[in-house]
Design a protein around this motif. Sequence first.
Motif, PDB file in Angstrom:
ATOM      1  N   GLU A   9      30.180   8.328   7.859  1.00  0.00           N
ATOM      2  CA  GLU A   9      30.812   8.655   9.131  1.00  0.00           C
ATOM      3  C   GLU A   9      31.074   7.322   9.806  1.00  0.00           C
ATOM      4  O   GLU A   9      30.165   6.502   9.917  1.00  0.00           O
ATOM      5  CB  GLU A   9      29.889   9.526   9.985  1.00  0.00           C
ATOM      6  N   GLU A 212      20.254  10.598   7.152  1.00  0.00           N
ATOM      7  CA  GLU A 212      21.342   9.950   7.873  1.00  0.00           C
ATOM      8  C   GLU A 212      20.808   8.665   8.506  1.00  0.00           C
ATOM      9  O   GLU A 212      19.779   8.694   9.164  1.00  0.00           O
ATOM     10  CB  GLU A 212      21.848  10.916   8.948  1.00  0.00           C
ATOM     11  N   LYS A 263      16.476  15.794  11.710  1.00  0.00           N
ATOM     12  CA  LYS A 263      17.909  16.024  11.861  1.00  0.00           C
ATOM     13  C   LYS A 263      18.175  17.226  12.757  1.00  0.00           C
ATOM     14  O   LYS A 263      17.665  18.324  12.534  1.00  0.00           O
ATOM     15  CB  LYS A 263      18.481  16.259  10.465  1.00  0.00           C
TER      16      LYS A 263
END
Length: 478
Positions: A9, A212, A263
């Motif tokens: 991203e 992430e 998350k």
Amino acid sequence: MAQPVIGLEIHVQAKTKSKMFSPVSAEYFADEPNSHVDPVSLGLPGAMPVPNEEAIRKCIAISLALNCQINQKTKFDRKNYFYPDLPKGYQISQYDYPVGHDGYLEIDVEGDARRIRIRRVHIEEDTGKSIHTDDGTLLDYNKAGVPLIEIVTEPDFQELKEVTAFAKLLKQTVQYVGISDAEMQKGQMRFELNISVRTNEPDGKLPNYKVEVKNIGSISVLEKVLQFEVKRQSEILAKGEKVVAETRGIRDMSGATVSQRLKETEDDYRYFPEPDIPPIYISDEWLAEIRSELPELPAARRDRYVHDWGLELEQAEILVEQRDKGDWIDLLSKDLAAEKLKQAVKWFIGDVSGLMEKKGVSVAELPVSPTDLIFLVESVAENKISGTIVKKVLEEMFESGGRAEEIVKSQGLEQISDSGALEKIVDEVIVNNQKLVDSLAKNPNAINALVGQVMKATKGQANPKLAEQAIRTKLGVS
Ligand code: ADP
Ligand code: MG
């Protein structure tokens, strides 16, 4: 070998005069904290957001450059979460109708073309900045509300080389299209790495977790984080344990990551349509206009240099790296034929770029104009000056400015091709080098030494071919 699955991203700050939803200046870099704020970016009650057309145009342009479909009906949504640098308690972003979706970027990994799918491209607003000090946390809202374009890839990367190639090409593409200068040290382009490692999932099935890593500010750190995470996750999986699906962060440039929080899922954000901004309709005309204004993109330019100009791949890649380098060299192509153009590229990549680096000069500040380089290349081709003189002229231009032609003329740097002048010098050389002349009978190569003497006597300005001819004629040797 551990088989990683990776998705990226990427956040890019769109380069616009004003912020995403208000007229305050978005050009805040290095300015006094909280000097670029207004009721909208501070999230004061009653403040109304008005979308920035230029930012939306840039989002459409990069979406098209990434081969995306465009949602011609697009809208904004609120993404709710609490953080001190997000004063409204929500970020205005896009949820179900992003500006762009389902695109791709084709990368080149050691001559092998690979396609990385782009899931979506959307526009949102940047947050403020928290500065943690020993006495507590300080907040700077200059960055809050700066337009941000988010590009999300599918989890198509399987190795480091692909991630690196993609990150570099995306940065170039963003710069070519004029979306952003993408200067990473200024935070204008940031990466988030999503990564998992395969164990024995069947083909086509992804691991059922991912980690992430947020806020990666450079490509070299991105590479290090990737290596760190592949190792960390592989070791956990090798022990038969599960990797926690979580958000991790970095503390320094080493690439080591630390757990930040579990998350959050989409539900946590309670997305809903932004009630203060009506949906936006992108007309066919607007879309066609933006499409027609797209520049030649890096890969197309590289291929043109290799196939049409006959450059080496490495040369083409150097010219493509920065758009203004290619723009500059393109200015020469209509005036120079193939071989001369290649020679010009050699000077540009070699001596000119070397001097630019040494003197810290950018393409925009270049003291050499296309006309200058054309003059130098033509002069060499016509035997008017030698390569040594080109170097000298270029240095002179970087040192004290001036046009190439003037420098050659005023400093009398043209080769001596005038036979009268040359003959006089040749006579002197013959008289002063009797031994060399005598040795010619036994050693025909002594002629080179005599030419060398002529070159020395003329400080490199004699035309060596004419000098040799003159010597041979004088001495009656063929
Ligand atoms: P989330 O909603 O949790 O943010 P998404 O499915 O929207 O997750 O994907 C976010 C990013 O994570 C995308 O870049 C995607 O390519 C990547 N991704 C999805 N699944 C995986 C996986 N198993 N391993 C690595 N990256 C993944
Ligand atoms: Mg995400």
